[in-house]
Write an enzyme that holds these catalytic residues in place. Sequence first.
Site, PDB file in Angstrom:
ATOM      1  N   ASP A   1     -17.044  17.207  10.014  1.00  0.00           N
ATOM      2  CA  ASP A   1     -16.725  18.362   9.183  1.00  0.00           C
ATOM      3  C   ASP A   1     -15.423  18.132   8.416  1.00  0.00           C
ATOM      4  OD1 ASP A   1     -17.006  20.880   8.108  1.00  0.00           O
ATOM      5  OD2 ASP A   1     -16.161  21.933   9.828  1.00  0.00           O
TER       6      ASP A   1
ATOM      7  N   ASN B   1     -27.934  22.842   5.540  1.00  0.00           N
ATOM      8  CA  ASN B   1     -27.157  22.248   4.447  1.00  0.00           C
ATOM      9  C   ASN B   1     -27.924  22.165   3.128  1.00  0.00           C
ATOM     10  OD1 ASN B   1     -25.302  19.880   6.536  1.00  0.00           O
ATOM     11  ND2 ASN B   1     -24.804  21.973   5.919  1.00  0.00           N
TER      12      ASN B   1
END
Length: 236
Positions: free
Chosen positions: A24, A72
Amino acid sequence: YFIMRDKKKQNYSDTVKHIAFIMDGNGRWAKKRFMPREYGHKFGADKFREIAEYCRDLGIRYVTFYAFSTENWKRPENEVKAIMKLFIDYLDNALETLTDDVGVVFLGSKEPFSEDIRKRMTDIEEETKSREKKLCIAINYGGHAEIVDAVNKLISEGKTSVTEEDITNSIYSGVCPPPDIIVRTGGEMRLSNFLMWQSAYSELFFLDTLWPDLKKSDVDDVLKQFGKRKRRFGGV
């Protein structure tokens, strides 16, 4: 407690079988540099290769990276295209760049990808499946979807009831043991639908460091902290 591999590196093969990373912070890393988010993903891909190789050198047999989740796809089109291009570039070069002891496993449904990409993914898995160490790449992956797919697979096989062992053997990552360690970079403190079945007794580490800034020494620090934790698995 740890076996010394040489003066600089320790070998963790006896104490850490599986480490997983939630990568991340690529987009925020780019924005801090006044660049588009896609720029950060390029550096994030380079960091993925570096950390994967380093974990292999440390003797860790299974390494998993959360590359792209089922959620995503909702990101901006340009960003998704950039990530998919990086993935295709990886597929193009994987067999040439992997060491001969590392096999690749793709975790997640291959269904959204084109026939050509699905074939390349399957070919890489088949070509490397007998190798001792496993590099698991979670792409189009969701922990809930993984469990649902496993149960539906068992139903299609005629099961009318399932055990924990049935699900463990049917999930995408059945080839790997549960992760001993899950590391999330970027400062967020959640798993974001990652390895929901497998993470029941994983040791969790949340780092403020953005993924492209992660250093090998950060991995060393996590492994040292892990060595100090007491894992009871519900016992005393």
